[in-house]
Design an enzyme around this catalytic site. Structure first.
Site, short mmCIF file in Angstrom:
data_model
loop_
_atom_site.label_atom_id
_atom_site.label_comp_id
_atom_site.label_asym_id
_atom_site.label_seq_id
_atom_site.Cartn_x
_atom_site.Cartn_y
_atom_site.Cartn_z
N ASP A 8 7.10 -37.46 17.99
CA ASP A 8 6.99 -38.88 17.30
C ASP A 8 7.79 -38.88 16.08
O ASP A 8 7.08 -39.05 14.85
CB ASP A 8 5.62 -39.40 17.20
CG ASP A 8 4.80 -38.54 16.45
OD1 ASP A 8 4.98 -37.35 16.27
OD2 ASP A 8 3.79 -38.89 15.79
N ASP A 13 8.54 -33.99 12.23
CA ASP A 13 9.04 -33.92 13.72
C ASP A 13 10.56 -33.71 13.63
O ASP A 13 11.17 -33.01 14.31
CB ASP A 13 8.88 -34.98 14.33
CG ASP A 13 7.23 -35.57 14.72
OD1 ASP A 13 6.81 -36.08 13.55
OD2 ASP A 13 6.75 -35.30 15.77
N HIS A 233 4.00 -29.64 9.12
CA HIS A 233 2.99 -29.39 10.36
C HIS A 233 3.67 -28.95 11.57
O HIS A 233 3.54 -27.95 12.30
CB HIS A 233 1.71 -30.49 10.65
CG HIS A 233 1.20 -30.98 9.64
ND1 HIS A 233 0.16 -30.31 9.21
CD2 HIS A 233 1.09 -31.97 8.82
CE1 HIS A 233 -0.41 -31.09 7.97
NE2 HIS A 233 0.26 -31.94 7.75
#
Ligand code: BDR
Ligand code: CA
Length: 310
Positions: A8, A13, A233
């Site tokens: 997403d 990302d 992350h």
């Protein structure tokens, strides 16, 4: 390793796409609503692929969670989902608007396929509904999501799980064992000005984007916490899939809270000794691998090196 990335984009990302393309055979990208709406996450995935010159199909996925309305992460990721990066005109188009069919077909047709989900788990849950045997066709399933300690979007919930807890509950139950790369480990791999300077010095459009989005994230973080380094992350989750030997993990029953007044979206990890769980229950909670720690310097270097090569 053959990899499909469900994402997403999303600041981290975007970096994760570059890292996946460098460290794995990136077979395809599927998009899901999460950090921003599905039109933007799909556009952003296409833009990143274009900037990096990746020959990878992008399939549009779910625009809303299984229950309720889409969440909004633009406070962190910016209105576009890619901070304030100046994006080129899009020269590519999505390969289909049916990410779920793509996931099911690809799992059956590509050998040694690893699925890495770094957004809300809506597409993966829908794929499991369509093909209950999906998991056995995958060599591995890794997610960036969850936490066995503190949350980030609530005191106990991590964003990707909180964004679609019903989907996450299906995935943890029906696709176990998966590898949960949660905040327990991703918060440890942080990036600061030194790393973004290195990325920028590479001089390529894709590396410049990675530097831009990481700097944007650092600026956003500074509004809330007194630190000038940030976790990426999703990029760490890619390395957990491609370089598993660098990560420490242990297997535990994990349930996803879908009802709690204060705990909706929490990944409830049962860390009691197995014999005690066996004796007292509850029975039948599926177990997954929780990733706790890593060689931080090695992982950070693998991420930066992937960006420099993009
Ligand atoms: C996760 O939430 C999103 O905002 C990030 O892209 C990452 O996937 C971290 O909690
Ligand atoms: Ca994400």
């Amino acid at each position: 390793m053959n990899l499909v990335l469900d994402c997403d984009p999303g600041l981290d990302d975007a970096v994760a796409i570059l890292v996946a393309a460098h460290h794995a055979d990136l077979v395809g990208i599927t998009t899901v609503a999460g950090n921003v709406g599905i039109n933007r996450t799909t556009r952003n995935a296409l833009v990143v692929a274009q900037l990096a010159g990746l020959d990878v199909p992008v399939h549009r996925g779910a625009g809303k969670p299984l229950a309720g309305e889409p969440v909004d992460g633009s406070r962190i990721h910016g209105e576009s989902g890619l901070g304030n990066a100046v994006l080129p005109d899009l020269e590519r188009s999505e390969a289909s608007d049916d990410a779920v069919a793509y996931l099911c077909d690809t799992a059956r047709s590509v050998d040694d396929l690893h699925l890495l989900a770094i957004g809300p788990l809506t597409n993966v849950a829908l794929a499991l509904r369509r093909d209950p045997h999906l998991r056995r066709h995958l060599a591995g399933l890794t997610i960036m999501g969850g936490s066995a300690s503190a949350g980030n979007i609530t005191s106990v919930a991590e964003f990707n799980i909180w964004a679609d807890p019903e989907a996450a509950a299906i995935v943890f139950e029906k696709a176990a064992p998966l590898t949960m790369v949660g905040l327990d480990v991703t918060n440890k791999v942080v990036f600061g000005a030194a790393e973004t300077a290195r990325m920028r010095a590479a001089g390529t459009p894709a590396a410049a984007l990675a530097a831009d989005v990481t700097d944007f994230l650092r600026d956003r973080f500074r509004q809330y916490v007194a630190q000038s380094v940030v976790p990426l992350h999703d990029a760490t989750a890619v390395v957990a899939a491609t370089h598993p030997h660098l990560f420490e993990r242990s297997r535990h029953p994990v349930a996803v809270e879908v009802r709690g007044e204060h705990t909706r979206g929490m990944t409830v990890a049962d860390l009691r000794p197995p014999a005690l769980i066996e004796a007292i229950g509850p029975p039948g909670v599926a177990a997954s691998d929780i990733v706790w720690g890593t060689d931080v310097d090695a992982v950070r270097e693998l991420i930066v090196k992937a960006v420099l090569a993009s």
